[in-house]
Design an enzyme around this catalytic site. Structure first.
Site, mmCIF file in Angstrom:
data_model
loop_
_atom_site.group_PDB
_atom_site.id
_atom_site.type_symbol
_atom_site.label_atom_id
_atom_site.label_comp_id
_atom_site.label_asym_id
_atom_site.label_seq_id
_atom_site.Cartn_x
_atom_site.Cartn_y
_atom_site.Cartn_z
ATOM 1 N N ILE A 159 39.380 32.712 43.897
ATOM 2 C CA ILE A 159 39.128 32.512 42.675
ATOM 3 C C ILE A 159 39.760 30.986 42.386
ATOM 4 O O ILE A 159 39.083 30.237 41.443
ATOM 5 C CB ILE A 159 39.853 33.363 41.606
ATOM 6 C CG1 ILE A 159 38.955 34.762 41.570
ATOM 7 C CG2 ILE A 159 39.800 33.021 40.079
ATOM 8 C CD1 ILE A 159 39.749 35.819 40.800
ATOM 9 N N ARG A 166 47.658 37.659 36.152
ATOM 10 C CA ARG A 166 47.999 38.959 35.546
ATOM 11 C C ARG A 166 49.126 38.769 34.510
ATOM 12 O O ARG A 166 49.698 37.741 34.738
ATOM 13 C CB ARG A 166 48.429 39.834 36.707
ATOM 14 C CG ARG A 166 47.878 40.352 37.752
ATOM 15 C CD ARG A 166 46.868 41.552 37.127
ATOM 16 N NE ARG A 166 46.161 42.249 38.357
ATOM 17 C CZ ARG A 166 44.603 42.062 37.996
ATOM 18 N NH1 ARG A 166 44.086 41.190 37.350
ATOM 19 N NH2 ARG A 166 44.002 42.843 39.094
ATOM 20 N N GLU A 223 49.319 45.251 28.466
ATOM 21 C CA GLU A 223 47.895 45.418 27.509
ATOM 22 C C GLU A 223 47.701 46.969 27.412
ATOM 23 O O GLU A 223 48.169 47.782 28.013
ATOM 24 C CB GLU A 223 47.171 45.029 28.874
ATOM 25 C CG GLU A 223 47.179 43.698 29.312
ATOM 26 C CD GLU A 223 46.258 43.127 30.332
ATOM 27 O OE1 GLU A 223 45.493 44.062 30.953
ATOM 28 O OE2 GLU A 223 46.124 41.863 30.868
ATOM 29 N N HIS A 229 41.406 40.757 28.536
ATOM 30 C CA HIS A 229 41.365 40.935 30.176
ATOM 31 C C HIS A 229 39.909 41.346 30.521
ATOM 32 O O HIS A 229 39.554 42.260 31.031
ATOM 33 C CB HIS A 229 42.223 42.329 30.595
ATOM 34 C CG HIS A 229 42.609 42.304 32.052
ATOM 35 N ND1 HIS A 229 43.462 42.511 32.773
ATOM 36 C CD2 HIS A 229 41.802 41.773 33.124
ATOM 37 C CE1 HIS A 229 43.584 42.658 34.028
ATOM 38 N NE2 HIS A 229 42.328 41.978 34.295
HETATM 39 P P1 NDP Z 1 43.096 35.517 47.070
HETATM 40 O O1 NDP Z 1 43.599 36.804 47.678
HETATM 41 O O2 NDP Z 1 41.921 34.824 47.479
HETATM 42 O O3 NDP Z 1 43.796 34.328 46.228
HETATM 43 C C1 NDP Z 1 45.225 34.709 46.086
HETATM 44 C C2 NDP Z 1 45.982 33.363 46.115
HETATM 45 O O4 NDP Z 1 47.356 33.461 45.571
HETATM 46 C C3 NDP Z 1 46.253 32.727 47.415
HETATM 47 O O5 NDP Z 1 45.752 31.379 47.199
HETATM 48 C C4 NDP Z 1 47.476 32.554 48.001
HETATM 49 O O6 NDP Z 1 47.955 31.702 48.475
HETATM 50 C C5 NDP Z 1 48.180 32.831 46.538
HETATM 51 N N1 NDP Z 1 49.561 33.107 46.451
HETATM 52 C C6 NDP Z 1 50.042 34.535 46.765
HETATM 53 N N2 NDP Z 1 51.372 34.547 46.739
HETATM 54 C C7 NDP Z 1 51.728 33.424 46.297
HETATM 55 C C8 NDP Z 1 52.996 32.905 45.869
HETATM 56 N N3 NDP Z 1 54.091 33.651 46.291
HETATM 57 N N4 NDP Z 1 53.099 31.743 45.367
HETATM 58 C C9 NDP Z 1 51.942 30.797 45.227
HETATM 59 N N5 NDP Z 1 50.816 31.475 45.648
HETATM 60 C C10 NDP Z 1 50.534 32.444 46.083
HETATM 61 O O7 NDP Z 1 42.715 36.213 45.623
HETATM 62 P P2 NDP Z 1 41.454 36.130 44.614
HETATM 63 O O8 NDP Z 1 41.371 34.398 44.250
HETATM 64 O O9 NDP Z 1 40.301 36.846 44.547
HETATM 65 O O10 NDP Z 1 42.232 36.660 43.096
HETATM 66 C C11 NDP Z 1 43.541 36.209 42.700
HETATM 67 C C12 NDP Z 1 43.834 37.024 41.558
HETATM 68 O O11 NDP Z 1 43.256 36.897 40.381
HETATM 69 C C13 NDP Z 1 44.098 38.559 41.997
HETATM 70 O O12 NDP Z 1 45.125 38.999 42.670
HETATM 71 C C14 NDP Z 1 44.053 39.027 40.442
HETATM 72 O O13 NDP Z 1 45.526 39.523 40.065
HETATM 73 C C15 NDP Z 1 43.458 38.041 39.671
HETATM 74 N N6 NDP Z 1 42.296 38.554 38.874
HETATM 75 C C16 NDP Z 1 42.202 38.478 37.733
HETATM 76 C C17 NDP Z 1 40.870 39.051 36.850
HETATM 77 C C18 NDP Z 1 40.842 38.885 35.399
HETATM 78 O O14 NDP Z 1 39.944 39.767 35.061
HETATM 79 N N7 NDP Z 1 41.564 38.129 34.759
HETATM 80 C C19 NDP Z 1 39.782 39.381 37.598
HETATM 81 C C20 NDP Z 1 40.085 39.051 39.077
HETATM 82 C C21 NDP Z 1 41.172 38.801 39.533
HETATM 83 P P3 NDP Z 1 48.847 31.621 49.791
HETATM 84 O O15 NDP Z 1 48.901 32.847 50.370
HETATM 85 O O16 NDP Z 1 48.805 30.621 50.569
HETATM 86 O O17 NDP Z 1 50.247 31.556 49.240
#
Ligand code: NDP
Length: 309
Positions: free
Chosen positions: A151, A228, A257, A275
């Site tokens: 995303i 979130r 929520e 959401h």
């Molecule tokens: P991905 O798994 O592709 O990406 C998650 C990202 O989070 C990675 O770039 C990872 O980078 C980063 N991340 C994880 N831990 C950390 C940390 N401690 N500090 C900084 N960055 C971190 O997931 P998606 O992009 O598919 O989805 C992301 C999130 O979007 C979901 O987990 C969900 O919560 C939210 N979402 C919300 C929706 C809505 O309706 N509003 C719908 C769909 C998703 P790295 O591992 O390099 O740290």
């Protein structure tokens, strides 16, 4: 199949009911008694961003084999417990990426160009009095993204089309992108005008947006949260917005929520959504097909479509 969340989509329910015996946990009044009588027959859980499978539930379901989530986020599933018990886990990645990224850009435009406020201005007849206040340009604003996964990257790509310089924060720097990396969130917030939360919710990222980050973003800065609710220290966000220490916010997600802090309702520099990041007919169908497809694959001993565990 036990659906632990309120039914999120009629198509999903219909497809599950065609293939499985579906229990809707949310509408069962005496959950303890229901589990007592049915726990042995439940082999799968379907959840979403509002309810998944926590340690207590997993413990109560001795024959649970798979948790198939109608979401990409896994924060409502006790992954450690699932791993320990050999329970498979699936989610719905990729199919919702475009919608969530589109919505993030929509929130940026809505906050800066005051789209919702302008709509109210027309509907209320204020236009006839002609006291429209100018808004803020979006093209060219610097955008900082926390989480550059599916995303986050899709948001970056879209923001680039608006000539926005992009920077990001993740745990480790990405070698395959040209955007500027900041190892600290405060540094990222100091160096961007719009800060977007698009990372996974984990213990590490809970309240990743705190008072220090909000102050670094500053009175002209805008926070967009499509991650979130618990990513943000919500009382801190509310007081920063009320006190004018933060320029504005576009929020799709909240801590508790569907309860949203009422102090936000009177603020014109805030856009509030229920959401709905993935909430299009097209995407919800693709998500439902993945949930059902993963369950079918599991019970037919075929490879899962989108396995997490
Ligand atoms: P991905 O798994 O592709 O990406 C998650 C990202 O989070 C990675 O770039 C990872 O980078 C980063 N991340 C994880 N831990 C950390 C940390 N401690 N500090 C900084 N960055 C971190 O997931 P998606 O992009 O598919 O989805 C992301 C999130 O979007 C979901 O987990 C969900 O919560 C939210 N979402 C919300 C929706 C809505 O309706 N509003 C719908 C769909 C998703 P790295 O591992 O390099 O740290």
């Amino acid at each position: 199949v036990l659906m632990t969340c309120p039914p999120p989509d009629p198509y999903l329910v219909e497809q599950l009911e065609k293939r499985f015996t579906l229990f809707k946990f949310h509408s069962i009044p005496d959950k303890a008694q229901f589990l007592n009588s049915n726990k042995a027959s439940i082999r799968a859980v379907v959840g979403n961003a509002s309810a998944g499978a926590d340690a207590q539930l997993i413990h109560q379901l001795p024959n649970l084999e798979i948790v198939s989530s109608f979401s990409v986020g896994l924060d409502k599933i006790d992954l450690a417990k699932c791993r320990e018990k050999g329970i498979r886990v699936t989610n719905t990645p990729d199919v919702l990426t475009d919608d969530v990224a589109d919505l993030a850009i929509g929130l940026m435009l809505a906050v800066l160009r005051r789209l919702c406020q302008s709509d109210r201005y027309v509907r209320s007849g204020q236009w006839k009095r002609g006291d429209y206040k100018l808004t803020t340009k979006f093209t060219g604003k610097s955008v900082g993204i926390i989480g550059l996964g599916r995303i986050g990257l899709a948001i970056a790509k879209r923001a680039e089309a608006f000539s926005c310089p992009i920077s990001y924060h993740t745990r480790t720097e990405k070698s395959d992108v040209k955007y500027k990396y900041y190892p600290s969130v405060v540094e990222l917030a100091t160096n961007c005008q719009i800060l977007v939360v698009a990372c996974a919710l984990t213990e590490e990222t809970r309240h990743i947006i705190n008072r220090e980050v909000i102050n670094a973003l500053g009175p002209k800065g805008v926070l967009i949260n499509v991650g979130r609710g618990p990513h943000v220290d919500e009382p801190e966000l509310v007081s920063a917005l009320v006190e004018g220490r933060l320029g504005g916010a576009g929020l799709d997600v909240f801590q508790d929520e569907p309860n949203v802090p009422e102090e936000l309702f009177g603020l014109e520099n805030v856009v509030l959504l229920p959401h709905v990041g993935s909430g299009t007919v097209e995407t919800r169908k693709e998500m439902a097909d993945l949930v059902v497809g993963n369950l079918e694959a599991h019970f037919l001993n075929k490879p899962l479509l989108t396995p997490v565990l």
